[in-house]
Design a protein around this motif. Structure first.
Motif, PDB file in Angstrom:
ATOM      1  N   MET A 138       0.794  -1.208   0.000  1.00  0.00           N
ATOM      2  CA  MET A 138       0.000   0.000   0.000  1.00  0.00           C
ATOM      3  C   MET A 138       0.839   1.277   0.000  1.00  0.00           C
ATOM      4  SD  MET A 138      -2.714   1.603   2.702  1.00  0.00           S
ATOM      5  CE  MET A 138      -1.511   1.856   3.947  1.00  0.00           C
ATOM      6  N   PRO A 139       1.899   1.414   0.819  1.00  0.00           N
ATOM      7  CA  PRO A 139       2.605   2.686   0.851  1.00  0.00           C
ATOM      8  C   PRO A 139       3.343   3.017  -0.443  1.00  0.00           C
ATOM      9  CG  PRO A 139       3.625   1.127   2.373  1.00  0.00           C
ATOM     10  CD  PRO A 139       2.410   0.466   1.802  1.00  0.00           C
ATOM     11  N   TYR A 140       3.639   1.992  -1.250  1.00  0.00           N
ATOM     12  CA  TYR A 140       4.372   2.246  -2.481  1.00  0.00           C
ATOM     13  C   TYR A 140       3.446   2.450  -3.671  1.00  0.00           C
ATOM     14  CZ  TYR A 140       8.066   0.631   0.509  1.00  0.00           C
ATOM     15  OH  TYR A 140       8.920   0.494   1.558  1.00  0.00           O
ATOM     16  N   ARG A 141       2.185   2.280  -3.455  1.00  0.00           N
ATOM     17  CA  ARG A 141       1.189   2.455  -4.511  1.00  0.00           C
ATOM     18  C   ARG A 141       1.174   3.911  -4.967  1.00  0.00           C
ATOM     19  NH1 ARG A 141      -5.059   1.084  -3.340  1.00  0.00           N
ATOM     20  NH2 ARG A 141      -5.744   1.316  -5.468  1.00  0.00           N
ATOM     21  N   PRO A 142       1.217   4.172  -6.275  1.00  0.00           N
ATOM     22  CA  PRO A 142       1.191   5.563  -6.742  1.00  0.00           C
ATOM     23  C   PRO A 142      -0.141   6.243  -6.395  1.00  0.00           C
ATOM     24  CG  PRO A 142       1.813   4.066  -8.526  1.00  0.00           C
ATOM     25  CD  PRO A 142       1.361   3.221  -7.378  1.00  0.00           C
ATOM     26  N   ILE A 143      -0.054   7.512  -6.107  1.00  0.00           N
ATOM     27  CA  ILE A 143      -1.251   8.292  -5.790  1.00  0.00           C
ATOM     28  C   ILE A 143      -2.266   8.192  -6.923  1.00  0.00           C
ATOM     29  CG2 ILE A 143      -2.087  10.645  -5.432  1.00  0.00           C
ATOM     30  CD1 ILE A 143       0.586  11.108  -3.895  1.00  0.00           C
ATOM     31  N   ARG A 144      -1.784   8.134  -8.139  1.00  0.00           N
ATOM     32  CA  ARG A 144      -2.664   8.000  -9.312  1.00  0.00           C
ATOM     33  C   ARG A 144      -3.612   6.803  -9.134  1.00  0.00           C
ATOM     34  NH1 ARG A 144      -1.866   9.850 -14.247  1.00  0.00           N
ATOM     35  NH2 ARG A 144       0.286  10.371 -13.840  1.00  0.00           N
ATOM     36  N   ASP A 145      -3.095   5.696  -8.599  1.00  0.00           N
ATOM     37  CA  ASP A 145      -3.914   4.499  -8.398  1.00  0.00           C
ATOM     38  C   ASP A 145      -4.897   4.668  -7.241  1.00  0.00           C
ATOM     39  OD1 ASP A 145      -2.493   3.380 -10.457  1.00  0.00           O
ATOM     40  OD2 ASP A 145      -1.299   2.044  -9.185  1.00  0.00           O
ATOM     41  N   VAL A 146      -4.521   5.446  -6.250  1.00  0.00           N
ATOM     42  CA  VAL A 146      -5.409   5.688  -5.113  1.00  0.00           C
ATOM     43  C   VAL A 146      -6.585   6.562  -5.553  1.00  0.00           C
ATOM     44  CG1 VAL A 146      -5.585   6.749  -2.825  1.00  0.00           C
ATOM     45  CG2 VAL A 146      -3.544   5.432  -3.444  1.00  0.00           C
ATOM     46  N   LEU A 147      -6.286   7.596  -6.336  1.00  0.00           N
ATOM     47  CA  LEU A 147      -7.338   8.537  -6.760  1.00  0.00           C
ATOM     48  C   LEU A 147      -8.221   7.982  -7.874  1.00  0.00           C
ATOM     49  CD1 LEU A 147      -5.448  11.937  -6.732  1.00  0.00           C
ATOM     50  CD2 LEU A 147      -7.023  11.034  -5.026  1.00  0.00           C
ATOM     51  N   ARG A 148      -7.631   7.226  -8.786  1.00  0.00           N
ATOM     52  CA  ARG A 148      -8.374   6.650  -9.918  1.00  0.00           C
ATOM     53  C   ARG A 148      -9.316   7.661 -10.584  1.00  0.00           C
ATOM     54  NH1 ARG A 148      -8.948   2.508  -5.993  1.00  0.00           N
ATOM     55  NH2 ARG A 148     -10.978   3.370  -5.587  1.00  0.00           N
ATOM     56  N   ASN A 149      -8.810   8.835 -10.922  1.00  0.00           N
ATOM     57  CA  ASN A 149      -9.597   9.884 -11.599  1.00  0.00           C
ATOM     58  C   ASN A 149     -10.851  10.280 -10.825  1.00  0.00           C
ATOM     59  OD1 ASN A 149      -7.818  10.116 -13.815  1.00  0.00           O
ATOM     60  ND2 ASN A 149      -8.723   8.280 -14.708  1.00  0.00           N
ATOM     61  N   ARG A 150     -10.815  10.146  -9.519  1.00  0.00           N
ATOM     62  CA  ARG A 150     -11.946  10.508  -8.665  1.00  0.00           C
ATOM     63  C   ARG A 150     -12.157  12.029  -8.724  1.00  0.00           C
ATOM     64  NH1 ARG A 150     -10.542   8.795  -2.955  1.00  0.00           N
ATOM     65  NH2 ARG A 150      -9.280  10.659  -2.957  1.00  0.00           N
ATOM     66  N   PRO A 203       4.553   8.058  -4.422  1.00  0.00           N
ATOM     67  CA  PRO A 203       3.923   6.984  -3.642  1.00  0.00           C
ATOM     68  C   PRO A 203       2.943   7.547  -2.600  1.00  0.00           C
ATOM     69  CG  PRO A 203       6.323   6.802  -3.604  1.00  0.00           C
ATOM     70  CD  PRO A 203       5.990   8.114  -4.236  1.00  0.00           C
ATOM     71  N   PHE A 204       1.870   6.813  -2.400  1.00  0.00           N
ATOM     72  CA  PHE A 204       0.861   7.212  -1.430  1.00  0.00           C
ATOM     73  C   PHE A 204       1.459   7.333  -0.033  1.00  0.00           C
ATOM     74  CE2 PHE A 204      -2.834   5.904   1.303  1.00  0.00           C
ATOM     75  CZ  PHE A 204      -3.509   7.109   1.208  1.00  0.00           C
ATOM     76  N   GLY A 205       2.361   6.442   0.306  1.00  0.00           N
ATOM     77  CA  GLY A 205       3.006   6.486   1.618  1.00  0.00           C
ATOM     78  C   GLY A 205       3.753   7.785   1.850  1.00  0.00           C
TER      79      GLY A 205
END
Length: 144
Positions: free
Chosen positions: A1-13, A88-90
């Protein structure tokens, strides 16, 4: 989870934005409609600041500001800490923890606002991981 790119967390939200001339009451209404505890203050796609529910309480209500006549530009946090969408999200969570804030505007290569992270995003990811773990344990229990 902490290495996940912010782009993937937001998913064009989509995220709430306001113009600098919006009143405090208008901003509060937009937050209510979006079920968000913050709005980004923008001019076009250029980020000017961020305005949060804490700002409403500490900078407006506590000081008896007229909510219908004060523009958000006068009470927002100007030039807030931002993070690039590919980081990264982290890293964002670390900056938010160190800075003592719950929201962080996300920008792209041109500096345009493209999203809004909140501490709640970490809880959502943890919740999804917990759900997956519970399903996995249930499947193991059925097999045994």
């Amino acid at each position: 989870m902490p290495y996940r790119p912010i782009r993937d967390v937001l998913r064009n939200r989509p995220f709430p934005t306001v113009a600098p001339n919006h009143s405090i009451r208008e901003c509060a209404f937009i937050m209510k409609e979006w079920k968000s505890s913050a709005v980004l203050v923008v001019d076009g796609d250029r980020l000017l600041g961020i305005f949060t529910e804490r700002d409403i309480v500490f900078r407006c209500v506590a000081l008896s500001c007229p909510l219908d006549t004060i523009h958000v530009a006068h009470v927002m946090t100007k030039d807030p800490q931002t993070i690039h969408i590919d980081k990264p999200f982290g890293h964002a969570l670390h900056l938010m923890y160190e800075g003592g804030y719950r929201h962080m505007p996300v920008i792209d290569d041109s500096g345009a606002a493209v999203g809004l992270l909140s501490a709640q995003d970490a809880l959502a990811l943890d919740g999804a991981l917990l759900e997956q773990e519970l399903v996995r344990r249930e499947e193991i229990t059925v097999v045994l």
